[in-house]
Write an enzyme that holds these catalytic residues in place. Sequence first.
Site, mmCIF file in Angstrom:
data_model
loop_
_atom_site.group_PDB
_atom_site.id
_atom_site.type_symbol
_atom_site.label_atom_id
_atom_site.label_comp_id
_atom_site.label_asym_id
_atom_site.label_seq_id
_atom_site.Cartn_x
_atom_site.Cartn_y
_atom_site.Cartn_z
ATOM 1 N N LYS A 1 0.833 -1.213 0.000
ATOM 2 C CA LYS A 1 0.000 0.000 0.000
ATOM 3 C C LYS A 1 0.869 1.264 0.000
ATOM 4 C CE LYS A 1 -1.996 1.774 4.019
ATOM 5 N NZ LYS A 1 -1.574 3.151 4.123
ATOM 6 N N ASN A 2 1.865 1.278 0.885
ATOM 7 C CA ASN A 2 2.642 2.503 1.027
ATOM 8 C C ASN A 2 3.626 2.735 -0.116
ATOM 9 O OD1 ASN A 2 1.214 2.973 3.315
ATOM 10 N ND2 ASN A 2 2.901 2.595 4.746
ATOM 11 N N ARG B 1 -4.836 10.504 4.025
ATOM 12 C CA ARG B 1 -3.762 11.441 4.277
ATOM 13 C C ARG B 1 -2.704 11.447 3.156
ATOM 14 N NH1 ARG B 1 -0.603 14.043 8.170
ATOM 15 N NH2 ARG B 1 1.580 13.691 7.732
ATOM 16 N N CYS C 1 -5.604 8.137 9.274
ATOM 17 C CA CYS C 1 -5.840 7.504 10.575
ATOM 18 C C CYS C 1 -5.797 8.514 11.709
ATOM 19 C CB CYS C 1 -4.759 6.455 10.835
ATOM 20 S SG CYS C 1 -5.078 4.895 10.050
ATOM 21 N N ARG D 1 -0.232 14.421 13.466
ATOM 22 C CA ARG D 1 0.269 14.223 12.089
ATOM 23 C C ARG D 1 0.357 15.526 11.294
ATOM 24 N NH1 ARG D 1 -1.655 8.465 9.741
ATOM 25 N NH2 ARG D 1 0.391 8.589 8.818
ATOM 26 N N PRO D 2 1.221 16.431 11.721
ATOM 27 C CA PRO D 2 1.346 17.710 11.002
ATOM 28 C C PRO D 2 2.012 17.535 9.636
ATOM 29 C CG PRO D 2 3.007 17.547 12.736
ATOM 30 C CD PRO D 2 2.163 16.317 12.836
ATOM 31 N N ILE D 3 1.945 18.583 8.813
ATOM 32 C CA ILE D 3 2.579 18.511 7.490
ATOM 33 C C ILE D 3 3.592 19.643 7.307
ATOM 34 C CG2 ILE D 3 0.733 17.244 6.298
ATOM 35 C CD1 ILE D 3 -0.251 19.972 5.229
ATOM 36 N N ASP D 4 4.065 20.157 8.459
ATOM 37 C CA ASP D 4 4.989 21.294 8.401
ATOM 38 C C ASP D 4 6.246 21.011 7.579
ATOM 39 O OD1 ASP D 4 5.357 19.479 10.577
ATOM 40 O OD2 ASP D 4 6.898 20.817 11.390
ATOM 41 N N LEU D 5 6.766 19.776 7.653
ATOM 42 C CA LEU D 5 8.008 19.474 6.924
ATOM 43 C C LEU D 5 7.774 19.492 5.412
ATOM 44 C CD1 LEU D 5 9.285 16.523 9.163
ATOM 45 C CD2 LEU D 5 10.053 18.908 9.208
ATOM 46 N N ASP E 1 3.967 0.720 12.122
ATOM 47 C CA ASP E 1 2.793 0.058 11.548
ATOM 48 C C ASP E 1 2.657 -1.401 12.001
ATOM 49 O OD1 ASP E 1 2.098 2.363 10.290
ATOM 50 O OD2 ASP E 1 2.681 1.749 8.276
ATOM 51 N N ARG F 1 -8.662 -0.527 4.462
ATOM 52 C CA ARG F 1 -7.786 0.467 3.829
ATOM 53 C C ARG F 1 -6.420 -0.145 3.514
ATOM 54 N NH1 ARG F 1 -6.610 4.825 7.449
ATOM 55 N NH2 ARG F 1 -5.197 5.205 5.742
HETATM 56 C C1 UD1 Z 1 3.985 6.880 6.359
HETATM 57 C C2 UD1 Z 1 3.132 5.661 6.132
HETATM 58 C C3 UD1 Z 1 2.521 5.188 7.437
HETATM 59 C C4 UD1 Z 1 3.595 4.976 8.481
HETATM 60 C C5 UD1 Z 1 4.501 6.196 8.595
HETATM 61 C C6 UD1 Z 1 5.692 5.983 9.501
HETATM 62 C C7 UD1 Z 1 2.348 5.956 3.852
HETATM 63 C C8 UD1 Z 1 1.204 6.185 2.940
HETATM 64 N N1 UD1 Z 1 2.092 5.981 5.175
HETATM 65 O O1 UD1 Z 1 3.116 7.894 6.844
HETATM 66 O O2 UD1 Z 1 1.830 3.963 7.201
HETATM 67 O O3 UD1 Z 1 3.007 4.741 9.736
HETATM 68 O O4 UD1 Z 1 5.008 6.565 7.295
HETATM 69 O O5 UD1 Z 1 6.436 4.907 9.095
HETATM 70 O O6 UD1 Z 1 3.463 5.706 3.416
HETATM 71 N N2 UD1 Z 1 5.723 14.628 10.903
HETATM 72 C C9 UD1 Z 1 5.831 15.936 11.230
HETATM 73 N N3 UD1 Z 1 5.746 16.869 10.228
HETATM 74 C C10 UD1 Z 1 5.582 16.524 8.930
HETATM 75 C C11 UD1 Z 1 5.495 15.166 8.597
HETATM 76 C C12 UD1 Z 1 5.564 14.227 9.606
HETATM 77 O O7 UD1 Z 1 5.980 16.281 12.405
HETATM 78 O O8 UD1 Z 1 5.514 17.414 8.078
HETATM 79 C C13 UD1 Z 1 5.778 13.601 11.972
HETATM 80 C C14 UD1 Z 1 4.465 12.822 12.083
HETATM 81 O O9 UD1 Z 1 3.510 13.524 12.855
HETATM 82 C C15 UD1 Z 1 4.913 11.553 12.724
HETATM 83 C C16 UD1 Z 1 6.320 11.335 12.138
HETATM 84 O O10 UD1 Z 1 6.722 12.602 11.640
HETATM 85 O O11 UD1 Z 1 5.016 11.718 14.126
HETATM 86 C C17 UD1 Z 1 6.370 10.307 11.019
HETATM 87 O O12 UD1 Z 1 5.503 10.680 9.979
HETATM 88 P P1 UD1 Z 1 5.781 10.331 8.448
HETATM 89 O O13 UD1 Z 1 7.047 9.557 8.336
HETATM 90 O O14 UD1 Z 1 5.650 11.582 7.658
HETATM 91 O O15 UD1 Z 1 4.565 9.377 8.119
HETATM 92 P P2 UD1 Z 1 3.607 9.418 6.872
HETATM 93 O O16 UD1 Z 1 4.373 9.702 5.642
HETATM 94 O O17 UD1 Z 1 2.415 10.222 7.194
#
Ligand code: UD1
Length: 417
Positions: free
Chosen positions: A23-24, A93, A117, A122-126, A306, A398
């Site tokens: 999936k990922n 997401r 989920c 789960r912010p997107i700041d990065l 996961d 999912r």
């Molecule tokens: C992906 C996977 C998800 C898995 C996760 C961690 C997909 C579709 N999903 O999710 O199944 O659980 O990797 O292995 O591939 N964070 C920030 N700011 C950001 C982005 C992330 O603070 O801009 C934090 C998140 O809140 C979290 C951590 O970084 O605490 C890891 O998140 P991230 O690696 O980005 O996970 P996803 O890509 O959302």
Amino acid sequence: MVEKYIINGGARLEGEVPIIGAKNAVLPILAATVINGTTNVISNVPKLKDVEVMIKILTSLGARVDIEGDTLIIDSSTINRVTLPEELVREMRSSIILMGALLARFGEAVLSYPGGCEIGPRPIDLHLKSLRQMGTEIVESHGFLYCKTDGLKGCEIQLDYPSVGATENIILAATMAEGTTIIRNAAREPEIVDLQDYLNKAGCRVKGAGTSVIVVEGVQKLNSCEHRIIPDRIVAGTFMVAAAITRGEIVLKNVVLEHLQSIIAKLKETGTKVLVDRDEIKVIGPEKLYPIEMLQTLPYPGFPTDMQAQFMALLTIADGTSIVNETVFENRFKHAEELTRMGANIKTLGSVAVIKGIKELTGAKVFAKDLRGGAALVLAGLAAQGVTEVENINHVNRGYENLYVSLNKLGANIISV
Ligand code: UD1
């Protein structure tokens, strides 16, 4: 319809199970097909709810998607919109990955804040910080993100955390940018290597995926391509736990051993036998399960977040006390409360859970609150004495293809209603 599973516990699972595509891996690759503006043939695509949502998003942008068995033929030449439908973005997401892809192709993207989920903020700041660094103007207004660029520019990006999604978004944005982009402290997950492989087949120049430094040289023209998705290491891990928790014997077909090393190591600590033969793994559950002194989730190649919930289900019936430390996501212990309803002895404090093993779980009505947590409840139900009802299986769909059908083929007794 909200589906639920009714599980009659106690069966020992035995047999073979082929592992579906990841999936990922498939989600970012489907998003990436936006960029080349031509035909993409993607095979080994799992039939999952999240994949359906991604196909709907691509179609709504104007792409043509044909489905032939497990192969998708995507023609992105007809894409003529840059606004992602709000209700679909909220459902998933990973739709945020389309930001990088749309910016690469059209220099523009409009989307609402993404869903997914319920596992912490789960912010997107990065993502936003990096895309801005590459020359994107992003206006956040009324829950929407308006992104526009006059031309993305390659640059050096130091990620504060190796975020999987942010690493993928930057790679996609960089594919056709002017100059070279270097990502440091990049995520090293196998799914990022798969994305690199797909992109390079389409004519991109990406190297370093799988290490913490990824270099993307922008190119001007891409081509059509074919790509096969890697097997899903989390689905494989879930079946491995199914063997262990039912003291069964399951052979997993079509796996990549290297992707499963951290899961195998922890499974062995419980006394579970794992026998490996190229792309096959046989897992034999022990009579007596040992506890795990410390199970800490980490970015790859550490133990995957996961798989945390599924292992917690297993540890509830280990002979002793285990400690789980969830370091990747805040608030990813919602399954603990549900497992407790089945008799488990779990105490959580912040990012730590202490699990005192009990002799046997007992069937109960429980509720899947997220994807992997839901899978953990199904596993617990397999081992429990009596009947377990897992409500809200939609979350599980999912990330798993008809999970109950595969488990029933191995001898489980699950009805889906
Ligand atoms: C992906 C996977 C998800 C898995 C996760 C961690 C997909 C579709 N999903 O999710 O199944 O659980 O990797 O292995 O591939 N964070 C920030 N700011 C950001 C982005 C992330 O603070 O801009 C934090 C998140 O809140 C979290 C951590 O970084 O605490 C890891 O998140 P991230 O690696 O980005 O996970 P996803 O890509 O959302």
